[in-house]
Design a protein around this motif. Structure first.
Motif, PDB file in Angstrom:
ATOM      1  N   THR A 124      10.907  83.090  48.729  1.00  0.00           N
ATOM      2  CA  THR A 124       9.521  83.072  49.282  1.00  0.00           C
ATOM      3  C   THR A 124       9.931  83.480  50.877  1.00  0.00           C
ATOM      4  O   THR A 124      10.697  83.933  51.265  1.00  0.00           O
ATOM      5  N   ASN A 125       8.627  83.907  51.330  1.00  0.00           N
ATOM      6  CA  ASN A 125       8.608  84.350  52.802  1.00  0.00           C
ATOM      7  C   ASN A 125       9.064  83.281  53.837  1.00  0.00           C
ATOM      8  O   ASN A 125       9.399  83.571  54.936  1.00  0.00           O
ATOM      9  N   LEU A 126       9.377  82.029  53.481  1.00  0.00           N
ATOM     10  CA  LEU A 126       9.491  80.895  54.250  1.00  0.00           C
ATOM     11  C   LEU A 126      11.081  80.705  54.330  1.00  0.00           C
ATOM     12  O   LEU A 126      11.525  80.089  55.156  1.00  0.00           O
ATOM     13  N   THR A 127      11.750  81.028  53.093  1.00  0.00           N
ATOM     14  CA  THR A 127      12.996  80.582  52.893  1.00  0.00           C
ATOM     15  C   THR A 127      14.083  81.147  54.075  1.00  0.00           C
ATOM     16  O   THR A 127      14.713  80.372  54.683  1.00  0.00           O
ATOM     17  N   PRO A 128      13.897  82.563  54.600  1.00  0.00           N
ATOM     18  CA  PRO A 128      14.836  82.729  55.393  1.00  0.00           C
ATOM     19  C   PRO A 128      14.528  82.316  56.614  1.00  0.00           C
ATOM     20  O   PRO A 128      15.493  81.910  57.515  1.00  0.00           O
ATOM     21  N   ARG A 129      13.314  82.132  57.284  1.00  0.00           N
ATOM     22  CA  ARG A 129      13.208  81.510  58.267  1.00  0.00           C
ATOM     23  C   ARG A 129      13.491  80.031  58.312  1.00  0.00           C
ATOM     24  O   ARG A 129      14.030  79.784  59.377  1.00  0.00           O
ATOM     25  N   ALA A 130      13.378  79.253  57.286  1.00  0.00           N
ATOM     26  CA  ALA A 130      13.828  77.999  57.320  1.00  0.00           C
ATOM     27  C   ALA A 130      15.472  77.931  57.559  1.00  0.00           C
ATOM     28  O   ALA A 130      15.900  76.496  58.092  1.00  0.00           O
ATOM     29  N   TRP A 131      16.318  78.756  57.233  1.00  0.00           N
ATOM     30  CA  TRP A 131      17.539  78.818  57.339  1.00  0.00           C
ATOM     31  C   TRP A 131      18.162  79.497  58.659  1.00  0.00           C
ATOM     32  O   TRP A 131      19.191  79.470  58.998  1.00  0.00           O
ATOM     33  N   GLU A 132      17.526  80.733  59.245  1.00  0.00           N
ATOM     34  CA  GLU A 132      18.438  81.528  59.930  1.00  0.00           C
ATOM     35  C   GLU A 132      18.752  81.296  61.373  1.00  0.00           C
ATOM     36  O   GLU A 132      19.518  81.866  61.867  1.00  0.00           O
ATOM     37  N   HIS A 133      18.032  80.175  61.746  1.00  0.00           N
ATOM     38  CA  HIS A 133      18.275  79.671  63.122  1.00  0.00           C
ATOM     39  C   HIS A 133      19.473  78.258  62.859  1.00  0.00           C
ATOM     40  O   HIS A 133      19.532  77.698  63.976  1.00  0.00           O
ATOM     41  N   ARG A 134      19.755  78.128  61.765  1.00  0.00           N
ATOM     42  CA  ARG A 134      20.991  77.026  61.699  1.00  0.00           C
ATOM     43  C   ARG A 134      22.173  77.364  61.890  1.00  0.00           C
ATOM     44  O   ARG A 134      23.116  76.798  60.953  1.00  0.00           O
ATOM     45  N   ALA A 188      20.503  82.384  54.434  1.00  0.00           N
ATOM     46  CA  ALA A 188      19.395  82.997  54.468  1.00  0.00           C
ATOM     47  C   ALA A 188      19.381  84.474  53.799  1.00  0.00           C
ATOM     48  O   ALA A 188      18.641  84.971  53.175  1.00  0.00           O
ATOM     49  N   ARG A 189      20.615  85.073  54.111  1.00  0.00           N
ATOM     50  CA  ARG A 189      20.755  86.481  53.663  1.00  0.00           C
ATOM     51  C   ARG A 189      20.938  86.250  51.945  1.00  0.00           C
ATOM     52  O   ARG A 189      20.606  87.263  51.204  1.00  0.00           O
ATOM     53  N   LEU A 190      21.741  85.383  51.545  1.00  0.00           N
ATOM     54  CA  LEU A 190      22.075  85.004  50.148  1.00  0.00           C
ATOM     55  C   LEU A 190      20.822  84.744  49.574  1.00  0.00           C
ATOM     56  O   LEU A 190      20.408  85.126  48.333  1.00  0.00           O
ATOM     57  N   GLY A 191      19.891  84.025  50.169  1.00  0.00           N
ATOM     58  CA  GLY A 191      18.514  83.795  49.753  1.00  0.00           C
ATOM     59  C   GLY A 191      17.556  84.904  49.212  1.00  0.00           C
ATOM     60  O   GLY A 191      16.979  85.019  48.387  1.00  0.00           O
ATOM     61  N   LEU A 192      17.978  85.933  50.083  1.00  0.00           N
ATOM     62  CA  LEU A 192      17.210  87.406  49.937  1.00  0.00           C
ATOM     63  C   LEU A 192      17.654  88.160  48.806  1.00  0.00           C
ATOM     64  O   LEU A 192      17.217  88.895  47.788  1.00  0.00           O
ATOM     65  N   LEU A 193      19.041  87.594  48.325  1.00  0.00           N
ATOM     66  CA  LEU A 193      19.856  88.413  47.426  1.00  0.00           C
ATOM     67  C   LEU A 193      20.107  87.753  45.960  1.00  0.00           C
ATOM     68  O   LEU A 193      20.042  88.555  44.933  1.00  0.00           O
ATOM     69  N   ALA A 194      20.343  86.614  46.234  1.00  0.00           N
ATOM     70  CA  ALA A 194      20.969  86.110  45.107  1.00  0.00           C
ATOM     71  C   ALA A 194      20.600  84.672  44.462  1.00  0.00           C
ATOM     72  O   ALA A 194      21.157  83.920  43.769  1.00  0.00           O
ATOM     73  N   THR A 195      19.361  84.179  45.061  1.00  0.00           N
ATOM     74  CA  THR A 195      18.861  83.091  44.837  1.00  0.00           C
ATOM     75  C   THR A 195      17.638  83.118  43.805  1.00  0.00           C
ATOM     76  O   THR A 195      17.398  84.267  43.075  1.00  0.00           O
ATOM     77  N   GLN A 196      16.758  81.831  43.646  1.00  0.00           N
ATOM     78  CA  GLN A 196      15.746  81.869  42.491  1.00  0.00           C
ATOM     79  C   GLN A 196      14.495  82.719  42.819  1.00  0.00           C
ATOM     80  O   GLN A 196      14.239  82.872  43.927  1.00  0.00           O
ATOM     81  N   SER A 197      13.881  83.108  41.870  1.00  0.00           N
ATOM     82  CA  SER A 197      12.712  83.821  41.855  1.00  0.00           C
ATOM     83  C   SER A 197      11.726  82.627  42.221  1.00  0.00           C
ATOM     84  O   SER A 197      12.150  81.425  42.272  1.00  0.00           O
ATOM     85  N   VAL A 198      10.569  82.953  42.786  1.00  0.00           N
ATOM     86  CA  VAL A 198       9.564  82.009  43.099  1.00  0.00           C
ATOM     87  C   VAL A 198       9.148  81.375  41.791  1.00  0.00           C
ATOM     88  O   VAL A 198       8.632  80.236  41.785  1.00  0.00           O
ATOM     89  N   GLU A 199       9.025  82.066  40.602  1.00  0.00           N
ATOM     90  CA  GLU A 199       8.687  81.434  39.662  1.00  0.00           C
ATOM     91  C   GLU A 199       9.633  80.312  39.140  1.00  0.00           C
ATOM     92  O   GLU A 199       9.249  79.289  38.753  1.00  0.00           O
ATOM     93  N   ARG A 200      10.806  80.455  39.154  1.00  0.00           N
ATOM     94  CA  ARG A 200      11.729  79.297  38.976  1.00  0.00           C
ATOM     95  C   ARG A 200      11.677  78.409  40.008  1.00  0.00           C
ATOM     96  O   ARG A 200      11.753  77.020  39.985  1.00  0.00           O
ATOM     97  N   GLY A 201      11.405  78.870  41.296  1.00  0.00           N
ATOM     98  CA  GLY A 201      11.555  77.708  42.298  1.00  0.00           C
ATOM     99  C   GLY A 201      10.244  76.827  42.235  1.00  0.00           C
ATOM    100  O   GLY A 201      10.400  75.598  42.640  1.00  0.00           O
ATOM    101  N   ALA A 202       9.059  77.392  41.556  1.00  0.00           N
ATOM    102  CA  ALA A 202       7.927  76.347  41.303  1.00  0.00           C
ATOM    103  C   ALA A 202       8.199  75.530  40.229  1.00  0.00           C
ATOM    104  O   ALA A 202       7.329  74.553  40.062  1.00  0.00           O
ATOM    105  N   LEU A 203       9.176  75.551  39.538  1.00  0.00           N
ATOM    106  CA  LEU A 203       9.333  74.653  38.316  1.00  0.00           C
ATOM    107  C   LEU A 203       9.409  73.270  38.585  1.00  0.00           C
ATOM    108  O   LEU A 203       9.016  72.541  37.934  1.00  0.00           O
TER     109      LEU A 203
END
Length: 301
Positions: free
Chosen positions: A208-218, A226-241
């Motif tokens: 989602t548009n929130l995920t990179p922001r939630a992690w990039e300053h940690r 955050a980079r992996l989140g853009l490349l290799a994690t769940q789609s928003v459809e799976r994230g909503a399950l």
């Protein structure tokens, strides 16, 4: 990848569902699936023009109502209008959230903006809709947590980060507070003998548009995630399950917590998730509940 899917959502005809932040991301998927199964879905959104645009693309029964969770006046106005038209509400999905970068920002009521939106707005909304939820036959309230809650800490001497503000830490605190209040809501509903079920869910690491922001300053590891989140994690459809399962699956019990089951709960099939120790501490729950009542002026249970 197997496991619980949206095709397992039971028939929702005759049910009224409220989804906050329903014009994009997890909220839009949640609203779409609930409407597809027959629910009348209220898209509770800050930008009603955007809400109307996405509502036209949803195959089902929807309506759009204005709700700015960062304004307690807006929360009160939304709740007051909603219960006139819908005196019984079957499902409340407290999905909306913000992630901020940069300097501290405040809400219309003067609170740190992430805590105001993610925590206090939803706390007030739930309380103001509680009678309508109780009027339904088997109502549920779903709170949206995050895996970031496990690394967060509640400082009751500076709950709203008025000193030493750090945006990423404030986001994590808001998600811990959401989780604590969800668990405490379940305790209080049980003690009151209420039929309302309060549950929690988190989306893992979802694109989602929130995920990179939630992690990039940690730090370095957070930026990598955050980079992996853009490349290799769940789609928003799976994230909503996880939140859809919490909202609709038969047999869900109050106090349960759903999330992905693989790779430190970042992705994978839906299963029961792991709370941090603070999230389930009754003393923390009691103290935060009192603070939320004081800050919002909304007291219930």
């Amino acid at each position: 990848m197997t496991g619980w899917t949206a095709d397992r959502i039971p028939d929702q005809h005759g049910r009224v569902a409220v989804v906050t932040g329903a014009n994009s991301g997890l909220g839009l998927v949640t609203a779409t699936e609930l409407a597809r199964r027959g629910a009348h879905v209220v898209l509770a959104v800050r930008d009603t023009a955007a809400g109307e645009r996405v509502a036209r693309g949803i195959d089902g029964d929807t309506e759009v109502r204005e709700l700015d969770l960062a304004s307690l006046d807006s929360v009160r106005a939304f709740a007051a209008g909603l219960v006139v038209d819908h005196p019984a509400i079957d499902l409340l999905v407290n999905n909306a959230g913000v992630v901020l970068l940069g300097p501290r920002r405040t809400s219309a009521d003067g609170f740190e903006l992430q805590f105001a939106t993610n925590v206090l707005g939803h706390f007030a909304l739930t309380g103001l809709l509680l009678d309508a939820l109780a009027a339904a036959r088997a109502a549920r309230v779903v709170g949206l947590s995050s895996i970031t809650h496990r690394n967060a800490h509640l400082d009751f001497d500076d709950l709203l980060f008025e000193r030493d503000y750090r945006a990423a830490a404030a986001y994590g605190r808001s998600k811990l507070a959401t989780t604590v209040l969800g668990v405490e809501l379940d305790r209080r509903l049980r003690a009151a003998g209420s039929p309302i079920v309060a549950v929690l869910a988190h989306p893992g690491l979802t694109r989602t548009n929130l995920t990179p922001r939630a992690w990039e300053h940690r730090g370095r590891s957070g930026r990598l995630i955050a980079r992996l989140g853009l490349l290799a994690t769940q789609s928003v459809e799976r994230g909503a399950l996880p939140q859809l399962r919490a909202a609709t699956a038969p047999g869900v019990r109050g106090g349960q917590f759903f999330g992905p089951s693989r790779f430190w709960e970042t992705s994978g099939p839906v299963a029961e998730a792991r709370f941090s120790r603070d999230a389930t501490d009754p003393a923390v729950g009691t103290r935060l509940w009192a603070a939320a009542e004081r800050l919002t002026g909304v007291a219930y249970l």
